[in-house]
Structure formats: C-alpha cells, structure tokens
Scaffold this motif. Sequence first.
Motif, PDB file in Angstrom:
ATOM      1  N   GLN A  14     -75.115 -65.047  -7.336  1.00 58.29           N
ATOM      2  CA  GLN A  14     -75.561 -66.307  -6.746  1.00 58.29           C
ATOM      3  C   GLN A  14     -74.487 -67.374  -6.889  1.00 58.29           C
ATOM      4  N   VAL A  15     -74.340 -68.176  -5.838  1.00 56.68           N
ATOM      5  CA  VAL A  15     -73.440 -69.332  -5.845  1.00 56.68           C
ATOM      6  C   VAL A  15     -74.216 -70.519  -5.299  1.00 56.68           C
ATOM      7  N   ASP A  16     -74.095 -71.659  -5.978  1.00 59.83           N
ATOM      8  CA  ASP A  16     -74.743 -72.894  -5.530  1.00 59.83           C
ATOM      9  C   ASP A  16     -73.718 -73.990  -5.339  1.00 59.83           C
ATOM     10  N   GLU A  17     -73.946 -74.806  -4.325  1.00 60.22           N
ATOM     11  CA  GLU A  17     -73.229 -76.067  -4.136  1.00 60.22           C
ATOM     12  C   GLU A  17     -74.303 -77.143  -4.131  1.00 60.22           C
ATOM     13  N   ILE A  18     -74.319 -77.981  -5.154  1.00 53.95           N
ATOM     14  CA  ILE A  18     -75.372 -78.990  -5.274  1.00 53.95           C
ATOM     15  C   ILE A  18     -74.728 -80.372  -5.267  1.00 53.95           C
ATOM     16  N   ILE A  19     -74.979 -81.113  -4.216  1.00 56.44           N
ATOM     17  CA  ILE A  19     -74.502 -82.483  -4.117  1.00 56.44           C
ATOM     18  C   ILE A  19     -75.563 -83.425  -4.674  1.00 56.44           C
ATOM     19  N   SER A  20     -76.811 -83.143  -4.344  1.00 54.52           N
ATOM     20  CA  SER A  20     -77.950 -83.898  -4.856  1.00 54.52           C
ATOM     21  C   SER A  20     -79.181 -82.999  -4.729  1.00 54.52           C
ATOM     22  N   PRO A  21     -80.326 -83.415  -5.313  1.00 54.84           N
ATOM     23  CA  PRO A  21     -81.534 -82.589  -5.188  1.00 54.84           C
ATOM     24  C   PRO A  21     -81.985 -82.371  -3.744  1.00 54.84           C
ATOM     25  N   ALA A  22     -81.535 -83.214  -2.825  1.00 56.30           N
ATOM     26  CA  ALA A  22     -81.929 -83.069  -1.424  1.00 56.30           C
ATOM     27  C   ALA A  22     -80.752 -82.697  -0.524  1.00 56.30           C
ATOM     28  N   ASN A  23     -79.636 -82.287  -1.134  1.00 64.05           N
ATOM     29  CA  ASN A  23     -78.458 -81.913  -0.349  1.00 64.05           C
ATOM     30  C   ASN A  23     -77.720 -80.804  -1.104  1.00 64.05           C
ATOM     31  N   TRP A  24     -77.979 -79.548  -0.713  1.00 63.84           N
ATOM     32  CA  TRP A  24     -77.422 -78.402  -1.417  1.00 63.84           C
ATOM     33  C   TRP A  24     -77.337 -77.185  -0.499  1.00 63.84           C
ATOM     34  N   ARG A  25     -76.537 -76.207  -0.937  1.00 66.36           N
ATOM     35  CA  ARG A  25     -76.460 -74.889  -0.299  1.00 66.36           C
ATOM     36  C   ARG A  25     -76.467 -73.836  -1.400  1.00 66.36           C
ATOM     37  N   SER A  26     -77.145 -72.730  -1.146  1.00 69.76           N
ATOM     38  CA  SER A  26     -77.245 -71.664  -2.125  1.00 69.76           C
ATOM     39  C   SER A  26     -77.118 -70.311  -1.420  1.00 69.76           C
ATOM     40  N   VAL A  27     -76.320 -69.425  -2.025  1.00 69.23           N
ATOM     41  CA  VAL A  27     -76.092 -68.089  -1.458  1.00 69.23           C
ATOM     42  C   VAL A  27     -76.450 -67.048  -2.507  1.00 69.23           C
ATOM     43  N   ILE A  28     -77.120 -66.006  -2.068  1.00 65.66           N
ATOM     44  CA  ILE A  28     -77.419 -64.855  -2.927  1.00 65.66           C
ATOM     45  C   ILE A  28     -76.864 -63.605  -2.251  1.00 65.66           C
ATOM     46  N   VAL A  29     -76.196 -62.792  -3.051  1.00 64.61           N
ATOM     47  CA  VAL A  29     -75.586 -61.551  -2.584  1.00 64.61           C
ATOM     48  C   VAL A  29     -76.153 -60.408  -3.417  1.00 64.61           C
ATOM     49  N   TRP A  30     -76.452 -59.302  -2.766  1.00 65.30           N
ATOM     50  CA  TRP A  30     -76.821 -58.077  -3.467  1.00 65.30           C
ATOM     51  C   TRP A  30     -75.722 -57.063  -3.202  1.00 65.30           C
ATOM     52  N   GLY A  31     -75.367 -56.318  -4.232  1.00 65.78           N
ATOM     53  CA  GLY A  31     -74.304 -55.337  -4.057  1.00 65.78           C
ATOM     54  C   GLY A  31     -74.203 -54.426  -5.262  1.00 65.78           C
ATOM     55  N   ASP A  32     -73.110 -53.678  -5.285  1.00 67.53           N
ATOM     56  CA  ASP A  32     -72.877 -52.703  -6.344  1.00 67.53           C
ATOM     57  C   ASP A  32     -71.635 -53.051  -7.146  1.00 67.53           C
ATOM     58  N   TYR A  33     -71.761 -52.909  -8.453  1.00 68.80           N
ATOM     59  CA  TYR A  33     -70.662 -53.069  -9.393  1.00 68.80           C
ATOM     60  C   TYR A  33     -69.708 -51.905  -9.208  1.00 68.80           C
ATOM     61  N   GLU A  34     -68.417 -52.203  -9.059  1.00 76.63           N
ATOM     62  CA  GLU A  34     -67.377 -51.176  -8.974  1.00 76.63           C
ATOM     63  C   GLU A  34     -66.230 -51.592  -9.878  1.00 76.63           C
ATOM     64  N   GLU A  35     -65.979 -50.833 -10.912  1.00 74.07           N
ATOM     65  CA  GLU A  35     -64.868 -51.134 -11.800  1.00 74.07           C
ATOM     66  C   GLU A  35     -63.578 -50.685 -11.126  1.00 74.07           C
ATOM     67  N   VAL A  36     -62.575 -51.534 -11.158  1.00 78.99           N
ATOM     68  CA  VAL A  36     -61.284 -51.211 -10.553  1.00 78.99           C
ATOM     69  C   VAL A  36     -60.460 -50.480 -11.608  1.00 78.99           C
ATOM     70  N   MET A  37     -60.157 -49.218 -11.333  1.00 86.89           N
ATOM     71  CA  MET A  37     -59.478 -48.375 -12.314  1.00 86.89           C
ATOM     72  C   MET A  37     -58.038 -48.030 -11.916  1.00 86.89           C
TER      73      MET A  37
ATOM     74  N   GLY B 111     -78.542 -66.997   2.587  1.00 89.93           N
ATOM     75  CA  GLY B 111     -78.244 -68.350   2.144  1.00 89.93           C
ATOM     76  C   GLY B 111     -79.247 -69.342   2.680  1.00 89.93           C
ATOM     77  N   ARG B 112     -79.462 -70.370   1.919  1.00 94.69           N
ATOM     78  CA  ARG B 112     -80.377 -71.445   2.293  1.00 94.69           C
ATOM     79  C   ARG B 112     -79.688 -72.779   2.041  1.00 94.69           C
ATOM     80  N   PHE B 113     -80.218 -73.834   2.667  1.00 95.86           N
ATOM     81  CA  PHE B 113     -79.688 -75.169   2.447  1.00 95.86           C
ATOM     82  C   PHE B 113     -80.792 -76.197   2.601  1.00 95.86           C
ATOM     83  N   GLU B 114     -80.514 -77.354   2.044  1.00100.13           N
ATOM     84  CA  GLU B 114     -81.339 -78.528   2.286  1.00100.13           C
ATOM     85  C   GLU B 114     -80.370 -79.689   2.520  1.00100.13           C
ATOM     86  N   LYS B 115     -80.688 -80.478   3.540  1.00100.64           N
ATOM     87  CA  LYS B 115     -79.835 -81.613   3.857  1.00100.64           C
ATOM     88  C   LYS B 115     -80.717 -82.751   4.306  1.00100.64           C
TER      89      LYS B 115
END
Length: 152
Positions: A66-89, A147-151
């Motif tokens: 998850q990543v969030d950008e929060i400017i204020s309680p009424a102005n934000w963007r949030s992203v959620i990603v699902w995926g797989d862990y891969e160790e770089v060997m 992703g979702r946002f509020e503005k």
Amino acid sequence: MLGKLNNDEIDQVLASNIMGRIGCTDKEKVYIVPVNYAFNDTYITVHSQEGMKVEMMRKHPHICFQVDEIISPANWRSVIVWGDYEEVMDPREKYYAMKFLVGRLSRQHVSETAGVSQMTQEMGIQQTSINIIRPVLYRIRIHEKTGRFEKE
C-alpha cells in the motif's frame, strides 16, 4: 468527491513515492511494515534485513502493498497492490536491481534506516566475499492493483 484512480494514476502514485507498507502473513497473524521502495512499471523493488517479514514472505509469498499520498483528510490518494514476493538471487540481476533502488532512493531525503549507504557499499563488494551480512533484495511481482482518491 470520492473516486477510483485509473491505471495511469495508480502508476503515477507508485512512481512518485518511495515509502509504502508491505502486508504479509504467516497464516496466524498479519504483519504490516513500512518499507522504502522503487517502482519500475512492472515490479516494486525493496530491500530488507533478514527478519520476520522476510521469513513470512518466503513461506507465504502472496503479499499486499500500500502507498498513500495524504495532503489533508479530504484530499488524498491511496493505492493497493497484490502480488508475489520474489527474492532476487542472480548476482547480475541483483546488482542492477540494487543500483535502480539506490538511484531512486538517493534522490530523496530518506532516513538512515532506508540503508542507502549500506546498499551503495554492497554494490561495491565482490560477490565472492563471505562472512558479510547482506540485505535481502526482493521485488513484488504485481498481479493486481487498485486505487482510490478523495478531493475537495
């Protein structure tokens, strides 16, 4: 106004930030922890020391990010990603992934715990060296994102 981010907006949030949260599980508890990262349109690249989250992800590689950008309680963007862990060997692949991550993080003001200086030193150490504790370099192979946002 509440709304959904489109794919380009989701990628923009991922690309313009360097701190997110990984959610992983051991099937008994969920562990959520902040990490510094770099995004390259395909993967989220991260490094960590050996510990609880790496152990959990090795056993149960399906994770959430998850990543969030929060400017204020009424102005934000949030992203959620699902995926797989891969160790770089692979040493060559690990070098270039680390170089990408260090390059991205070094352009930002990050805390000492981000480990940029440690990663820079790691890149200069020959892979044949032993008895050196190295960070675990891994990526999240993205399968789904939203992703979702509020503005005002």
